[in-house]
Design a protein around this motif. Structure first.
Motif, PDB file in Angstrom:
ATOM      1  N   SER A   1     -31.614-142.975  16.774  1.00 30.40           N
ATOM      2  CA  SER A   1     -31.105-145.048  16.891  1.00 30.40           C
ATOM      3  C   SER A   1     -31.087-145.827  15.876  1.00 30.40           C
TER       4      SER A   1
ATOM      5  N   SER B   1     -37.892-155.329  21.451  1.00 34.68           N
ATOM      6  CA  SER B   1     -38.512-154.459  22.289  1.00 34.68           C
ATOM      7  C   SER B   1     -39.915-155.354  22.340  1.00 34.68           C
TER       8      SER B   1
ATOM      9  N   ALA C   1     -42.094-150.000  21.018  1.00 33.62           N
ATOM     10  CA  ALA C   1     -41.122-150.772  20.120  1.00 33.62           C
ATOM     11  C   ALA C   1     -41.449-150.078  17.929  1.00 33.62           C
TER      12      ALA C   1
ATOM     13  N   SER D   1     -38.651-148.877  16.932  1.00 34.11           N
ATOM     14  CA  SER D   1     -36.711-148.821  16.732  1.00 34.11           C
ATOM     15  C   SER D   1     -36.988-150.861  15.603  1.00 34.11           C
ATOM     16  N   THR D   2     -37.849-151.506  16.857  1.00 32.52           N
ATOM     17  CA  THR D   2     -38.083-152.618  16.239  1.00 32.52           C
ATOM     18  C   THR D   2     -38.500-153.118  15.087  1.00 32.52           C
TER      19      THR D   2
ATOM     20  N   ASP E   1     -38.068-149.853  24.846  1.00 33.95           N
ATOM     21  CA  ASP E   1     -39.270-148.285  24.515  1.00 33.95           C
ATOM     22  C   ASP E   1     -40.017-149.978  23.965  1.00 33.95           C
TER      23      ASP E   1
ATOM     24  N   ILE F   1     -29.570-156.737  15.627  1.00 34.65           N
ATOM     25  CA  ILE F   1     -31.055-155.693  17.531  1.00 34.65           C
ATOM     26  C   ILE F   1     -31.361-157.064  18.263  1.00 34.65           C
TER      27      ILE F   1
ATOM     28  N   ASP G   1     -33.759-152.111  21.540  1.00 37.29           N
ATOM     29  CA  ASP G   1     -35.252-151.198  22.274  1.00 37.29           C
ATOM     30  C   ASP G   1     -35.482-150.953  23.188  1.00 37.29           C
TER      31      ASP G   1
ATOM     32  N   ASP H   1     -32.313-147.526  22.229  1.00 36.42           N
ATOM     33  CA  ASP H   1     -33.212-146.300  22.278  1.00 36.42           C
ATOM     34  C   ASP H   1     -34.105-146.438  23.685  1.00 36.42           C
TER      35      ASP H   1
ATOM     36  N   THR I   1     -35.819-142.627  18.418  1.00 34.42           N
ATOM     37  CA  THR I   1     -36.250-143.953  17.440  1.00 34.42           C
ATOM     38  C   THR I   1     -34.833-143.798  16.374  1.00 34.42           C
TER      39      THR I   1
END
Ligand SMILES: Nc1ncnc2c1ncn2[C@@H]1O[C@H](COP(=O)(O)OP(=O)(O)OP(=O)(O)O)[C@@H](O)[C@H]1O
Ligand SMILES: Nc1ncnc2c1ncn2[C@@H]1O[C@H](COP(=O)(O)OP(=O)(O)OP(=O)(O)O)[C@@H](O)[C@H]1O
Ligand SMILES: [Mg+2]
Ligand SMILES: [Mg+2]
Lengths: 255, 255
Positions: free
Chosen positions: B19, B86, B42, B44-45, B39, B83, B37, B124, B16
């Motif tokens: 990313s 997720s 979340a 990265s979110t 995963d 983005i 994202d 990610d 992450t």
């Protein structure tokens, strides 16, 4: 026999490090302990010195019914500590188990065959909340949740708690949280202290007094295939996990 | 449009962090970039400052066909960086996708709708090699593998390489390894250096020159919802990821 799953779907938070060093400390203190490696990466297996090539009967063969649990138990370098190793075969188990009868209860049924053979069973879970982890939760008395002293640590907790609640309501009504263990604490980083305070607010009375600090011996010991208590018994890492084992043994007196 | 998956089933290795900071650096250097994202945690979110409550259309709704990809793209604080967030719903996707037609190609088909809209797409991945990661590999041009400078880092590599090979042979013949990125390097720990040497032997000519050292600003920046280059552009963490982006852009000249 008390069965504790070491679980958190967040990756790299210290599940394997806790599984190995807690079970080694319980064994060291005289409690007979079985460590089960439920992760296809087999880090607990190699962390106690078992070579992957030497494994014929792993937890995978036991889960799918090809092997009896008693035939898959191996010795370790520590008295009172045995292990059921993992292997790469476990990768396919997530999907295979989905199609089996009584799929949530497979591990619970298997562990009932060794009831009273050990004082403790410690289960190292993979970084996900799929069928394998679900089996661990259904088979367990309690869940020990390692939480890294880092920002993302708090993000996934809601998902984990909801899963534990769902298992408790549907498959295992006596499931409880053994405790929350703060790991990789670094006193020089403010964020570390903030995360601990935050976790204590979320889990009043559930956070272990023992805090595991970042300690290079804990990171080095698996490369020698030894729990930290064998690698360097005077290190902070070994001492902290011994403290944790004592804290758990103390609690258990009331069970 | 180049699609790169950031993947390694070992947990907590910096997927992450890489990313977010690689895509932010690519955007900073003027390459229009989309971060996806994949995963359910979340990270990265939230790491780019998007509040989970504000998300209506996440990658989950796009994967199961309930939402068009164009409606799920969100802005970030960085020019040239968008983005697709997720959400917790993604937890169920692993099993839902298993039952869908053309299940390995779902993401590939979706991304073909935005072909040429971006210079780079960075994905990610979660810490597993299930159907979601398989979809990412099938949709990608290449895979960037973050490897922590720790003992367990080498253990799971065989599994990852075999999965990449299997995807290349069955679903995506042009799939390649973008490179191996060493993360969380700590020059004070001997083990760190040993792991780097070992990885270089396994992956000759594939290890990026850029090495990401352990850096507190990288761990702190997600708690402010900012990539490191916005949080502290002079920090080692921000500078290293900018170097990595330049290294990737350089390579791309030959594509
Ligand atoms: N207290 C500590 N101090 C220093 N290093 C640690 C500590 N605890 C764990 N580590 C190291 O951090 C890395 C991640 O720990 P570990 O593998 O135990 O996490 P995990 O949760 O089991 O990961 P996964 O999600 O992949 O199963 C390992 O390289 C380990 O050696
Ligand atoms: N170079 C670095 N220096 C310091 N901390 C870092 C560094 N890279 C990552 N971290 C921290 O280490 C933890 C793990 O990193 P990250 O969440 O990016 O790994 P991941 O591989 O995405 O984990 P998961 O397997 O759960 O998806 C995070 O708390 C992150 O902030
Ligand atoms: Mg582990
Ligand atoms: Mg991640």
């Amino acid at each position: 026999m008390k069965i504790i799953s070491i679980a958190n779907q967040k990756g790299g938070v210290g599940k394997t490090t806790t599984s190995i060093n807690l079970s080694a400390s319980l064994g060291y203190l005289g409690a007979s302990t079985l460590l089960i490696d439920l992760d296809s990466q087999a880090n607990s297996t190699s962390g106690v010195g078992i070579k992957k090539e030497k494994i014929e009967k792993s937890i995978y063969e036991v889960l799918i019914g090809k092997e009896d649990i008693l035939n898959s138990i191996m010795d370790t370098d520590i008295d009172f500590l045995d292990i059921i190793p993992s292997s790469i075969n476990l990768v396919g188990a997530e999907i295979e188990i989905l199609g089996m009868d009584g799929r949530e209860y497979i591990l619970k049924k298997i562990l009932s065959k060794i009831n009273k053979l050990y004082d403790y069973v410690i289960i190292d879970c993979p970084p996900s909340l799929g069928m394998i982890t679900l089996n661990a939760f259904t088979a367990s008395d309690s869940i020990l949740i390692p939480i890294q002293c880092e920002y993302y640590a708090l993000e996934g907790l809601g998902q984990l708690i909801n899963t534990i609640k769902a298992v408790k309501n549907n498959f295992n009504s006596s499931l409880d949280i053994e405790g929350v263990l703060m790991t990789m604490f670094d006193p020089r980083i403010n964020l570390s202290k903030e995360v601990i305070n935050n976790v204590k607010k979320h889990f009043p009375n559930k956070v272990f007094h023992t805090i595991i600090s970042r300690n290079v011996k804990l990171a080095e010991s698996p490369s020698y295939g030894k729990p930290c208590i064998l690698y360097d018994s005077t290190s902070n890492g070994a001492v902290s996990y011994l403290e944790l084992a004592k804290e758990i043994l103390d609690f258990s007196k009331y069970f």
